[in-house]
Design an enzyme around this catalytic site. Sequence first.
Site, mmCIF file in Angstrom:
data_model
loop_
_atom_site.group_PDB
_atom_site.id
_atom_site.type_symbol
_atom_site.label_atom_id
_atom_site.label_comp_id
_atom_site.label_asym_id
_atom_site.label_seq_id
_atom_site.Cartn_x
_atom_site.Cartn_y
_atom_site.Cartn_z
ATOM 1 N N CYS A 333 0.748 -1.142 0.127
ATOM 2 C CA CYS A 333 0.049 0.010 0.026
ATOM 3 C C CYS A 333 0.843 1.343 -0.149
ATOM 4 O O CYS A 333 0.394 2.296 -0.894
ATOM 5 C CB CYS A 333 -0.925 -0.188 1.322
ATOM 6 S SG CYS A 333 -1.695 -1.743 1.535
ATOM 7 N N ARG A 362 6.325 -11.130 5.814
ATOM 8 C CA ARG A 362 5.778 -11.015 6.929
ATOM 9 C C ARG A 362 6.256 -12.302 7.888
ATOM 10 O O ARG A 362 6.232 -13.391 7.300
ATOM 11 C CB ARG A 362 4.313 -11.164 7.040
ATOM 12 C CG ARG A 362 3.700 -9.807 6.394
ATOM 13 C CD ARG A 362 2.418 -10.013 6.337
ATOM 14 N NE ARG A 362 1.814 -8.783 5.417
ATOM 15 C CZ ARG A 362 0.274 -8.913 5.025
ATOM 16 N NH1 ARG A 362 -0.314 -9.341 5.571
ATOM 17 N NH2 ARG A 362 -0.099 -7.793 4.027
ATOM 18 N N GLN A 380 1.271 -10.724 -3.316
ATOM 19 C CA GLN A 380 -0.070 -10.077 -2.814
ATOM 20 C C GLN A 380 -0.668 -9.436 -4.070
ATOM 21 O O GLN A 380 -0.008 -8.610 -4.766
ATOM 22 C CB GLN A 380 -0.078 -9.074 -1.722
ATOM 23 C CG GLN A 380 -1.379 -8.606 -1.226
ATOM 24 C CD GLN A 380 -1.983 -9.409 -0.010
ATOM 25 O OE1 GLN A 380 -1.308 -10.743 0.150
ATOM 26 N NE2 GLN A 380 -2.869 -9.038 0.547
ATOM 27 N N ASP A 382 -2.573 -6.826 -4.538
ATOM 28 C CA ASP A 382 -3.053 -5.566 -4.243
ATOM 29 C C ASP A 382 -3.628 -4.400 -5.236
ATOM 30 O O ASP A 382 -2.858 -4.565 -6.450
ATOM 31 C CB ASP A 382 -1.918 -4.830 -3.369
ATOM 32 C CG ASP A 382 -2.111 -5.449 -1.972
ATOM 33 O OD1 ASP A 382 -2.889 -5.758 -1.421
ATOM 34 O OD2 ASP A 382 -1.034 -5.399 -1.286
ATOM 35 N N HIS A 384 -5.456 -0.492 -5.219
ATOM 36 C CA HIS A 384 -6.140 0.684 -4.508
ATOM 37 C C HIS A 384 -6.906 1.602 -5.606
ATOM 38 O O HIS A 384 -6.157 1.767 -6.544
ATOM 39 C CB HIS A 384 -5.050 1.382 -4.033
ATOM 40 C CG HIS A 384 -4.266 0.572 -2.709
ATOM 41 N ND1 HIS A 384 -3.348 -0.024 -2.932
ATOM 42 C CD2 HIS A 384 -4.673 0.660 -1.593
ATOM 43 C CE1 HIS A 384 -2.793 -0.697 -1.707
ATOM 44 N NE2 HIS A 384 -3.882 -0.209 -0.882
ATOM 45 N N LYS A 463 -15.119 -3.814 5.866
ATOM 46 C CA LYS A 463 -14.766 -4.365 4.658
ATOM 47 C C LYS A 463 -15.680 -5.630 4.279
ATOM 48 O O LYS A 463 -16.571 -6.044 5.264
ATOM 49 C CB LYS A 463 -13.447 -4.985 4.999
ATOM 50 C CG LYS A 463 -13.197 -6.043 6.141
ATOM 51 C CD LYS A 463 -11.978 -6.501 6.263
ATOM 52 C CE LYS A 463 -12.070 -7.685 7.217
ATOM 53 N NZ LYS A 463 -10.812 -8.488 7.737
ATOM 54 N N HIS A 509 -9.015 -0.126 -0.616
ATOM 55 C CA HIS A 509 -8.029 -1.158 -0.819
ATOM 56 C C HIS A 509 -8.505 -2.636 -0.950
ATOM 57 O O HIS A 509 -9.697 -3.006 -0.321
ATOM 58 C CB HIS A 509 -7.240 -1.135 0.486
ATOM 59 C CG HIS A 509 -6.124 -2.411 0.570
ATOM 60 N ND1 HIS A 509 -5.205 -2.257 1.721
ATOM 61 C CD2 HIS A 509 -5.741 -3.140 -0.100
ATOM 62 C CE1 HIS A 509 -4.579 -3.358 1.569
ATOM 63 N NE2 HIS A 509 -4.624 -3.908 0.459
#
Length: 639
Positions: A333, A362, A380, A382, A384, A463, A509
């Site tokens: 992000c 992670r 990931q 991702d 946005h 979410k 997101h």
Amino acid sequence: MAKVTLPDGKVLDVQDGLTIGQVAEKIGKGLARDAVAGKINGQTVDLNTPIKTDVSLSIITVNKPDGLEIIRHSCAHVMAEAICSLWPKAQLVYGPTVEDGFYYDIDLDDPIRPEDFEKIEKKMAEIAEKNLPFVRKELSRTDAVKHVAGNKYKIDNINRATGDTISFYSHGGGFEDLCRGPHVPSTGKIGFFKIMSVSGAYFHGDQAQKMLQRVYGTAWATKKELDDYLHRLEEAKKRDHRFLGKQLDIYSVHDDIGPGLILWHQNGSLIRHIIETFWKEEHLKRGYDIIYTPHIATEKIYQKSGHLEKYADMMYSPMKIDEMNYYLKPMNCPGHYMIYNNSPRSYRDLPMRFCELGMVYRYEPSGTLHGMLRVRGFTQDDAHTFCTPGQLGQELDLILELMNFMMTTFGYTYKAYLATRPAKFLGTEEEWDRATKELRLAMERRGLKYEVDEGGGVFYAPKIDIKLIDSLGREWQGPTHQVDLQAAKRFDIRYVGEDNALHEPVIIHRTVLGSMERFIGGLIEHYGGNFPLWLSPEQMRVLTISEKSNDYAQKLHQRLKAEGLRCGIDMSDEKVGAKIIRAHNAKIPYMLVVGPKEAQTESVSVRIRGSNENKSVGVEQFAAAAKEKITSKTQDINL
């Protein structure tokens, strides 16, 4: 008299002091039979809780997810008593529910072995047959500590508990344990159960502590549900992605590289490439811009994003570069926000959609790592979206359409959950209510049924959570769509509106696949390794009956490859039966057996994966049919 408002809006007048169980009996005997607990004004409580004032009430039954969780929690207590009666020196630590079951951590020097499971189950059955009532006792924190004096585990649990009142539950005369509850009314309602496994676990995951024994069990409301679950487990063993991943040469993990770090083999890399290409094409069609961000960044960005404040324990230790701390990125992000902020933005530029297949890292404790499903480095998907408040509904519609298209293409059905404001949150209630309403309306516009996950939102966003349902009926974590209420503030993200003033954009997101590693690991199990034609690394293999067919086999092999089909060839000296078995074990969709007859007629004898019969088809006809199935991305491989 107290007024009790039921979920359907009906209001009952009940005598003060009547318990929830008695109210359930008043509503109907069937409801009372299936009831295990209740909710008073949203708080889950025992059935024997008296009603003393006007309340809203819902009855929790065995056929509801929260009812099943209460059954399992109660069954865990019965298992704990059984273990303590068989091993009197056992010290109980704690026993929470988990997906499909429960466990109890036990401090016991004598090992509990699988051969002990039957006697534990027998003792549990005896306790259940007695139908002993679960009884709640409440003590002050000070009295509770005195009550468990000498048990370091219970004292630690009390110190970690919130509130001034500590509760204990007992059933029968001798057994009692610290527990917040609630429980089923009596031990006769713990359902049908089985002890599943035992493993080692450190107290609070701290390797400096003593190794405990963690005993796992499962419980279900009916015998059929238990039997179905055990059958699914047997099927799941056959589909285990760790086993099939090795058999099909998809991936491996090596200690010399590092636990939780995936090495993608040729077949796995090809599957991944196909999915990533499909992902990119569909995003480009919908107006997304593909971007890339670095694997490392300075601590400044993670201080701004809040990761160092909130998620430092999942981030890897920093590396010093030019006297500054750099971290492996845990999320994509921040890079997306910096790209947006690189130029002034106007309302005319919005909506702006960024997407990235970005590798993130992670820290996951070693005990939680699991093949491709729980790893330390993953890709990931991702994205946005930066939009105006007026564009939010339209953008959510686009996201849900893409999610549905992707999931159905891979053969998944799914469940949707609306995760709402948690107890601790950032932003205003008004912002949360507005964002939650937009998520709700988007699902309702699609006619998408959903359940509300009260308080399940992250601290910065409500979410939509999507749980994928695979071919065995199991749920997998799938796409998530969040209306972020904090990123624009933290990163000073703005656009110039029609009024020439600066405004904060709404930031959505979202992920569609989640992570490439977990998604493909899940696909392996969903398909049992039998990938549809468009995803199969090797879509077909030419198998020769004898050496006499080698020339035709080679020409056929090259012809099919020239058609864009992923075709292999097996011209070994083995009998064709052995070649078929080898291709079957590799789970290849089409086995193309060729001999003198096929060479003369320019045809192939096709054996379809999962079938014992061959079908004679002309080469041109076969190639056209295969290409049509690949283009349509159908799950069906029958000709």
